[in-house]
Design a protein around this motif. Structure first.
Motif, PDB file in Angstrom:
ATOM      1  N   VAL A   1       0.968  -1.090   0.163  1.00 21.38           N
ATOM      2  CA  VAL A   1      -0.075  -0.090  -0.083  1.00 21.38           C
ATOM      3  C   VAL A   1       0.914   1.238   0.108  1.00 21.38           C
ATOM      4  CG1 VAL A   1      -1.772   1.234   1.037  1.00 21.38           C
ATOM      5  CG2 VAL A   1      -1.746  -1.029   1.179  1.00 21.38           C
ATOM      6  N   ALA A   2       0.630   2.269  -0.803  1.00 17.33           N
ATOM      7  CA  ALA A   2       1.406   3.463  -0.889  1.00 17.33           C
ATOM      8  C   ALA A   2       0.626   4.556  -1.478  1.00 17.33           C
ATOM      9  CB  ALA A   2       2.566   3.196  -1.777  1.00 17.33           C
ATOM     10  N   LEU A   3       0.987   5.655  -1.039  1.00 16.27           N
ATOM     11  CA  LEU A   3       0.513   7.029  -1.305  1.00 16.27           C
ATOM     12  C   LEU A   3       1.450   7.707  -2.357  1.00 16.27           C
ATOM     13  CD1 LEU A   3      -1.601   8.023   1.602  1.00 16.27           C
ATOM     14  CD2 LEU A   3      -2.365   7.030  -0.746  1.00 16.27           C
ATOM     15  N   PHE A   4       1.383   8.573  -3.575  1.00 10.72           N
ATOM     16  CA  PHE A   4       2.528   8.887  -4.228  1.00 10.72           C
ATOM     17  C   PHE A   4       2.014  10.252  -4.876  1.00 10.72           C
ATOM     18  CE2 PHE A   4       0.619   5.367  -6.661  1.00 10.72           C
ATOM     19  CZ  PHE A   4       0.441   6.275  -7.920  1.00 10.72           C
ATOM     20  N   ILE A   5       2.723  10.807  -5.305  1.00 13.93           N
ATOM     21  CA  ILE A   5       2.555  12.053  -6.445  1.00 13.93           C
ATOM     22  C   ILE A   5       3.620  12.180  -7.438  1.00 13.93           C
ATOM     23  CG2 ILE A   5       4.321  13.709  -5.141  1.00 13.93           C
ATOM     24  CD1 ILE A   5       2.057  15.879  -5.484  1.00 13.93           C
ATOM     25  N   GLN A   6       2.814  12.595  -8.645  1.00 20.12           N
ATOM     26  CA  GLN A   6       3.762  12.598  -9.888  1.00 20.12           C
ATOM     27  C   GLN A   6       3.513  13.963 -10.345  1.00 20.12           C
ATOM     28  OE1 GLN A   6       1.810   9.427 -11.952  1.00 20.12           O
ATOM     29  NE2 GLN A   6       3.420   7.883 -11.631  1.00 20.12           N
ATOM     30  N   ALA A   7       4.470  14.570 -11.015  1.00 20.60           N
ATOM     31  CA  ALA A   7       4.413  15.579 -11.969  1.00 20.60           C
ATOM     32  C   ALA A   7       5.317  15.744 -12.842  1.00 20.60           C
ATOM     33  CB  ALA A   7       4.312  16.927 -10.852  1.00 20.60           C
ATOM     34  N   GLY A   8       4.879  16.210 -14.091  1.00 20.03           N
ATOM     35  CA  GLY A   8       5.945  16.376 -15.338  1.00 20.03           C
ATOM     36  C   GLY A   8       5.362  16.694 -16.604  1.00 20.03           C
ATOM     37  N   PRO A   9       6.011  16.941 -17.413  1.00 20.74           N
ATOM     38  CA  PRO A   9       5.481  17.396 -18.805  1.00 20.74           C
ATOM     39  C   PRO A   9       4.985  16.448 -19.805  1.00 20.74           C
ATOM     40  CG  PRO A   9       7.898  16.804 -18.930  1.00 20.74           C
ATOM     41  CD  PRO A   9       7.677  16.735 -17.637  1.00 20.74           C
ATOM     42  N   THR A  10       3.989  16.914 -20.550  1.00 20.34           N
ATOM     43  CA  THR A  10       3.336  16.048 -21.462  1.00 20.34           C
ATOM     44  C   THR A  10       3.483  16.314 -23.033  1.00 20.34           C
ATOM     45  OG1 THR A  10       1.239  17.306 -21.313  1.00 20.34           O
ATOM     46  CG2 THR A  10       1.769  15.300 -19.743  1.00 20.34           C
ATOM     47  N   PHE A  11       3.375  15.587 -23.986  1.00 18.90           N
ATOM     48  CA  PHE A  11       3.447  15.789 -25.267  1.00 18.90           C
ATOM     49  C   PHE A  11       2.400  15.045 -26.089  1.00 18.90           C
ATOM     50  CE2 PHE A  11       5.246  14.655 -29.511  1.00 18.90           C
ATOM     51  CZ  PHE A  11       5.298  15.744 -30.054  1.00 18.90           C
ATOM     52  N   GLU A  12       1.741  15.363 -27.064  1.00 14.13           N
ATOM     53  CA  GLU A  12       0.566  14.930 -27.764  1.00 14.13           C
ATOM     54  C   GLU A  12       0.950  15.497 -29.249  1.00 14.13           C
ATOM     55  OE1 GLU A  12      -3.206  14.528 -26.116  1.00 14.13           O
ATOM     56  OE2 GLU A  12      -2.346  15.911 -24.631  1.00 14.13           O
ATOM     57  N   LYS A  13       0.819  14.240 -30.303  1.00 11.44           N
ATOM     58  CA  LYS A  13       0.853  14.562 -31.581  1.00 11.44           C
ATOM     59  C   LYS A  13      -0.281  14.158 -32.101  1.00 11.44           C
ATOM     60  CE  LYS A  13       3.419  15.577 -35.505  1.00 11.44           C
ATOM     61  NZ  LYS A  13       3.829  16.786 -35.624  1.00 11.44           N
ATOM     62  N   VAL A  14      -0.987  15.014 -32.880  1.00 15.01           N
ATOM     63  CA  VAL A  14      -2.253  14.716 -33.396  1.00 15.01           C
ATOM     64  C   VAL A  14      -1.992  13.945 -34.792  1.00 15.01           C
ATOM     65  CG1 VAL A  14      -4.445  15.739 -34.683  1.00 15.01           C
ATOM     66  CG2 VAL A  14      -3.440  16.905 -32.750  1.00 15.01           C
TER      67      VAL A  14
ATOM     68  N   VAL B   1      -6.421  27.557 -40.183  1.00  9.16           N
ATOM     69  CA  VAL B   1      -5.860  26.845 -38.869  1.00  9.16           C
ATOM     70  C   VAL B   1      -4.830  25.703 -39.275  1.00  9.16           C
ATOM     71  CG1 VAL B   1      -6.874  25.817 -36.783  1.00  9.16           C
ATOM     72  CG2 VAL B   1      -8.093  27.834 -37.747  1.00  9.16           C
ATOM     73  N   TYR B   2      -4.101  25.604 -38.367  1.00  9.54           N
ATOM     74  CA  TYR B   2      -3.116  24.402 -38.481  1.00  9.54           C
ATOM     75  C   TYR B   2      -2.968  23.756 -37.365  1.00  9.54           C
ATOM     76  CZ  TYR B   2       0.713  27.291 -37.475  1.00  9.54           C
ATOM     77  OH  TYR B   2       1.422  28.292 -36.684  1.00  9.54           O
ATOM     78  N   TYR B   3      -2.462  22.571 -37.310  1.00  5.77           N
ATOM     79  CA  TYR B   3      -2.011  21.620 -36.076  1.00  5.77           C
ATOM     80  C   TYR B   3      -0.692  21.906 -35.760  1.00  5.77           C
ATOM     81  CZ  TYR B   3      -6.343  18.904 -36.450  1.00  5.77           C
ATOM     82  OH  TYR B   3      -7.848  18.734 -36.421  1.00  5.77           O
ATOM     83  N   ASP B   4      -0.399  21.882 -34.556  1.00  9.87           N
ATOM     84  CA  ASP B   4       0.937  22.025 -33.894  1.00  9.87           C
ATOM     85  C   ASP B   4       1.049  21.063 -33.165  1.00  9.87           C
ATOM     86  OD1 ASP B   4       3.506  22.727 -33.674  1.00  9.87           O
ATOM     87  OD2 ASP B   4       3.154  24.660 -33.186  1.00  9.87           O
ATOM     88  N   ASP B   5       2.444  20.457 -32.460  1.00 12.41           N
ATOM     89  CA  ASP B   5       2.495  19.515 -31.204  1.00 12.41           C
ATOM     90  C   ASP B   5       2.023  20.371 -29.954  1.00 12.41           C
ATOM     91  OD1 ASP B   5       4.103  18.059 -33.017  1.00 12.41           O
ATOM     92  OD2 ASP B   5       5.874  19.189 -32.514  1.00 12.41           O
ATOM     93  N   ILE B   6       1.347  19.246 -29.192  1.00 10.11           N
ATOM     94  CA  ILE B   6       0.440  19.817 -28.098  1.00 10.11           C
ATOM     95  C   ILE B   6       1.414  19.635 -26.862  1.00 10.11           C
ATOM     96  CG2 ILE B   6      -1.418  19.418 -26.735  1.00 10.11           C
ATOM     97  CD1 ILE B   6      -2.704  18.301 -28.951  1.00 10.11           C
ATOM     98  N   PHE B   7       2.065  20.542 -26.202  1.00 13.99           N
ATOM     99  CA  PHE B   7       2.608  20.527 -25.034  1.00 13.99           C
ATOM    100  C   PHE B   7       1.819  21.055 -23.790  1.00 13.99           C
ATOM    101  CE2 PHE B   7       5.746  21.355 -28.503  1.00 13.99           C
ATOM    102  CZ  PHE B   7       6.852  20.349 -28.236  1.00 13.99           C
ATOM    103  N   GLY B   8       2.325  20.468 -22.726  1.00 17.37           N
ATOM    104  CA  GLY B   8       1.600  20.994 -21.489  1.00 17.37           C
ATOM    105  C   GLY B   8       2.352  20.263 -20.336  1.00 17.37           C
ATOM    106  N   TYR B   9       1.477  20.098 -19.249  1.00 25.24           N
ATOM    107  CA  TYR B   9       1.943  19.225 -17.978  1.00 25.24           C
ATOM    108  C   TYR B   9       1.024  18.737 -17.265  1.00 25.24           C
ATOM    109  CZ  TYR B   9      -0.336  23.136 -15.241  1.00 25.24           C
ATOM    110  OH  TYR B   9      -1.223  23.873 -14.631  1.00 25.24           O
ATOM    111  N   LYS B  10       1.436  17.795 -16.339  1.00 25.88           N
ATOM    112  CA  LYS B  10       0.518  17.014 -15.759  1.00 25.88           C
ATOM    113  C   LYS B  10       0.917  16.836 -14.262  1.00 25.88           C
ATOM    114  CE  LYS B  10      -1.674  12.387 -16.157  1.00 25.88           C
ATOM    115  NZ  LYS B  10      -1.697  11.003 -16.893  1.00 25.88           N
ATOM    116  N   VAL B  11      -0.190  16.888 -13.168  1.00 28.10           N
ATOM    117  CA  VAL B  11      -0.067  16.561 -11.861  1.00 28.10           C
ATOM    118  C   VAL B  11      -0.890  15.415 -11.637  1.00 28.10           C
ATOM    119  CG1 VAL B  11       0.174  17.476  -9.233  1.00 28.10           C
ATOM    120  CG2 VAL B  11       0.966  18.773 -11.569  1.00 28.10           C
ATOM    121  N   SER B  12      -0.358  14.390 -10.764  1.00 24.81           N
ATOM    122  CA  SER B  12      -1.131  13.268 -10.308  1.00 24.81           C
ATOM    123  C   SER B  12      -1.087  12.848  -8.754  1.00 24.81           C
ATOM    124  CB  SER B  12      -0.928  11.970 -11.235  1.00 24.81           C
ATOM    125  OG  SER B  12      -1.173  12.174 -12.665  1.00 24.81           O
TER     126      SER B  12
END
Length: 247
Positions: free
Chosen positions: A167-180, A191-202
């Protein structure tokens, strides 16, 4: 007179010898009595080994060593909304909420040595779908039914785990990248697509092989207008469920 002295001289050694033998017998008798009395009390002994506590030793649980590199599979569901704004004055242009985003994929969790299983790094890859991306220009449809290839690099810190590490409790955080990779929008003018950049905290918890996380993330939607003066931001809140294949 001479006979009396001779009798006295001969008698004195015998009396002394009898007296000495009587004392020796008394000492031997006392020793024998002490031994007999000790036998009546078996808990009393001069042997130091017998004074050691008896009984079974307490048992300790030794947890099975987990692999340092673990394979994961996970599914995630998010509800999200977007906000389109003009860069110059941050004026709101379009806004929408209560959209859905789902992903299904796999990952690798690496826990380096020397940190008592407190630190780790998770790398995820998944196929993600968006109900629609942000609307950038009036009179043009927003991108609908968008499919993207998603990646995340998430350093992890475990702030609680039990002795068996089940059993554990944890936290995560870091960058994300998505390609359509596909969408069903008929019009893409200006309008055009570009790479999707962001971040995520869990924030997550683990029970044996199963784990679940509550997620918050933001990205730039990957959409840019022809003038480059209009941007969009997507905010997501969701839940993921995973399974550890390599524990």
């Amino acid at each position: 007179m001479f006979a009396s002295c001779l009798l006295f001289v001969c008698t004195v050694p015998l009396v002394a010898q009898d007296t000495l033998e009587g004392q020796v017998q008394t000492v031997q008798l006392s020793t024998t009595e002490t031994k007999v009395s000790t036998e009546h009390f078996p808990n009393i002994s001069n042997d130091s080994e017998s004074n050691r506590p008896t009984g079974s030793l307490p048992s300790y649980h030794i947890p099975t060593e987990r692999k340092r590199i673990q394979m994961l599979v996970k599914a995630e569901y998010n509800t999200y909304g977007y906000k389109t704004y003009r860069v110059a004055d941050n004026e709101k242009m379009f806004q929408k909420s209560a959209l859905s985003n789902m992903s299904l994929g796999a990952g690798v969790l690496w826990e380096p040595k020397g940190f008592n299983r407190k630190l780790g790094v998770e790398i995820d890859a998944a196929f993600a779908s968006y109900e629609e991306l942000a609307q950038m220009n009036a009179g043009f449809l927003p991108a609908k039914n968008v499919t993207a290839l998603s990646f995340a690099l998430l350093p992890q810190y475990v702030f609680y785990q039990n002795e068996t590490e089940t059993v554990a409790l944890f936290i995560q955080a870091g960058p994300t990248f998505e390609k359509v990779i596909s969408d069903s929008t008929p019009m893409k003018t200006y309008v055009y697509y570009d790479d999707i950049f962001g971040y995520k905290v869990s924030l997550g918890t683990r029970f044996g092989r199963l784990f679940t996380t509550v997620n918050f993330s933001q990205n730039d939607s990957g959409r840019t207008s022809w003038s480059n003066f209009v941007k969009a931001r997507i905010t997501k809140v969701g839940l993921s469920l995973g399974y550890n294949l390599s524990k």
